[in-house]
Design an enzyme around this catalytic site. Sequence first.
Site, PDB file in Angstrom:
ATOM      1  N   GLN A   1       0.864  -1.175   0.000  1.00  0.00           N
ATOM      2  CA  GLN A   1       0.000   0.000   0.000  1.00  0.00           C
ATOM      3  C   GLN A   1       0.904   1.228   0.000  1.00  0.00           C
ATOM      4  O   GLN A   1       1.673   1.446   0.936  1.00  0.00           O
ATOM      5  CB  GLN A   1      -0.919   0.030   1.214  1.00  0.00           C
ATOM      6  CG  GLN A   1      -1.906   1.195   1.145  1.00  0.00           C
ATOM      7  CD  GLN A   1      -2.757   1.321   2.378  1.00  0.00           C
ATOM      8  OE1 GLN A   1      -2.271   1.724   3.430  1.00  0.00           O
ATOM      9  NE2 GLN A   1      -4.030   0.984   2.259  1.00  0.00           N
ATOM     10  N   TYR A   7      -6.148  10.861   4.126  1.00  0.00           N
ATOM     11  CA  TYR A   7      -4.749  11.014   3.760  1.00  0.00           C
ATOM     12  C   TYR A   7      -4.632  11.809   2.456  1.00  0.00           C
ATOM     13  O   TYR A   7      -5.634  12.295   1.927  1.00  0.00           O
ATOM     14  CB  TYR A   7      -4.071   9.639   3.696  1.00  0.00           C
ATOM     15  CG  TYR A   7      -4.077   8.936   5.035  1.00  0.00           C
ATOM     16  CD1 TYR A   7      -3.478   9.528   6.149  1.00  0.00           C
ATOM     17  CD2 TYR A   7      -4.709   7.718   5.209  1.00  0.00           C
ATOM     18  CE1 TYR A   7      -3.499   8.913   7.389  1.00  0.00           C
ATOM     19  CE2 TYR A   7      -4.735   7.087   6.451  1.00  0.00           C
ATOM     20  CZ  TYR A   7      -4.132   7.697   7.540  1.00  0.00           C
ATOM     21  OH  TYR A   7      -4.154   7.091   8.769  1.00  0.00           O
ATOM     22  N   GLY A  33      -9.071  -7.810   8.499  1.00  0.00           N
ATOM     23  CA  GLY A  33      -8.060  -7.061   9.227  1.00  0.00           C
ATOM     24  C   GLY A  33      -7.692  -7.699  10.550  1.00  0.00           C
ATOM     25  O   GLY A  33      -6.836  -8.572  10.636  1.00  0.00           O
ATOM     26  N   ARG A  34      -8.360  -7.253  11.624  1.00  0.00           N
ATOM     27  CA  ARG A  34      -7.953  -7.659  12.977  1.00  0.00           C
ATOM     28  C   ARG A  34      -7.983  -9.162  13.195  1.00  0.00           C
ATOM     29  O   ARG A  34      -7.164  -9.697  13.957  1.00  0.00           O
ATOM     30  CB  ARG A  34      -8.838  -6.952  14.004  1.00  0.00           C
ATOM     31  CG  ARG A  34      -8.523  -5.472  14.150  1.00  0.00           C
ATOM     32  CD  ARG A  34      -9.604  -4.729  14.912  1.00  0.00           C
ATOM     33  NE  ARG A  34     -10.830  -4.649  14.122  1.00  0.00           N
ATOM     34  CZ  ARG A  34     -11.953  -4.069  14.555  1.00  0.00           C
ATOM     35  NH1 ARG A  34     -11.995  -3.560  15.768  1.00  0.00           N
ATOM     36  NH2 ARG A  34     -13.024  -4.016  13.786  1.00  0.00           N
TER      37      ARG A  34
END
Length: 346
Positions: free
Chosen positions: A106, A154, A313-314
């Site tokens: 990424q 971002y 993800g987690r």
Amino acid sequence: MNNTRSVQALFKPFAIGNMTLSNRIVMAPMTRQFSPDGVPSLDMASYYRRRAENGVGLIVTEGTVINHPDSSSQDNVPHIYGEAALEGWANIVAAVHEAGGRIIPQIWHMGTRGNVGDYSESEIVAIIQAFAQAAVEAKRLGFDGIELHGAHGYLIDQFFWEKTNPRTDRFGGDMVARTRFAVEVIEACRRAVGRDFPIVLRFSQWKGDDYTAKLAETPVLLEQFLGPLVDAGVDMFHCSTRRFWEPEFEGSDLNLAGWTKKLTGKPTITVGSVGLDGEFMSLLTEGKGAGNTKIDGLIERLEREEFDLVAVGRALLADPAWAKKIRDGRTDELIPITAEALKTLH
């Protein structure tokens, strides 16, 4: 085991550009700040390899910052420039490939603390070139594609939003005009890597300080927003939402990934609270419990091809073997997502 039939949609191969994945499970990018002075460690190679050898189809690395002074406000996030950092990434790519996995970085600029109007046009051009150079390095190191981080407030996302982009030159204006910076980043990366090297763009409607925010309030506006990005060369969209089961617009059950695929025809990755805990994931194979609709919905949507890949993800932070356990129906062996489990990051 009979109960693995319900998850078979997750374990079908998928191809995009010159990259073929063994299944539809993606490791979502998750910043961990384990790279002193921006250099990925040998431990990171082991960390990513474990997910690959345990059946993750595609790994998207944690955000890795480009060569620009404002690109990072954190000392321990990895760089994708400089000899030491690039050598570290080369080791990681080799480890993942040896385990039979696929991996893309990424690519990230964390943004300005003010607004993008503070940048001169010459500096914007330099930032675009830094993104392209990161893409060049990614391909040289053997990565299987790239993901550009255009979400969550971002830098690329800051250009998308009226509140953070007051510019009146070619990088500002209405919603479509504000895609110009992203378009030029994508085009520069495409020129750098060639036609068949996959470019993924991650974008979101929500912001860190406003989970209800919508850049595009309607499907018509979303189509207008996505059009220039498709034309610039995006191969796949990673559609960041907090809960994959929530509809993006009233009047349709489609989530953001579903709408994006419908409007663009491009493959999409869905993400958002997949695998929150062992009980949650047991519903995949046992078909019972109060949360059954949400879990069945994920598989049904994948089978209907509303989206193509599912980012986790987690759950993968806590349990490197998550994908293999789900495939084999071993949900009773899943490591619970606890603060302690996430600290170990084994």
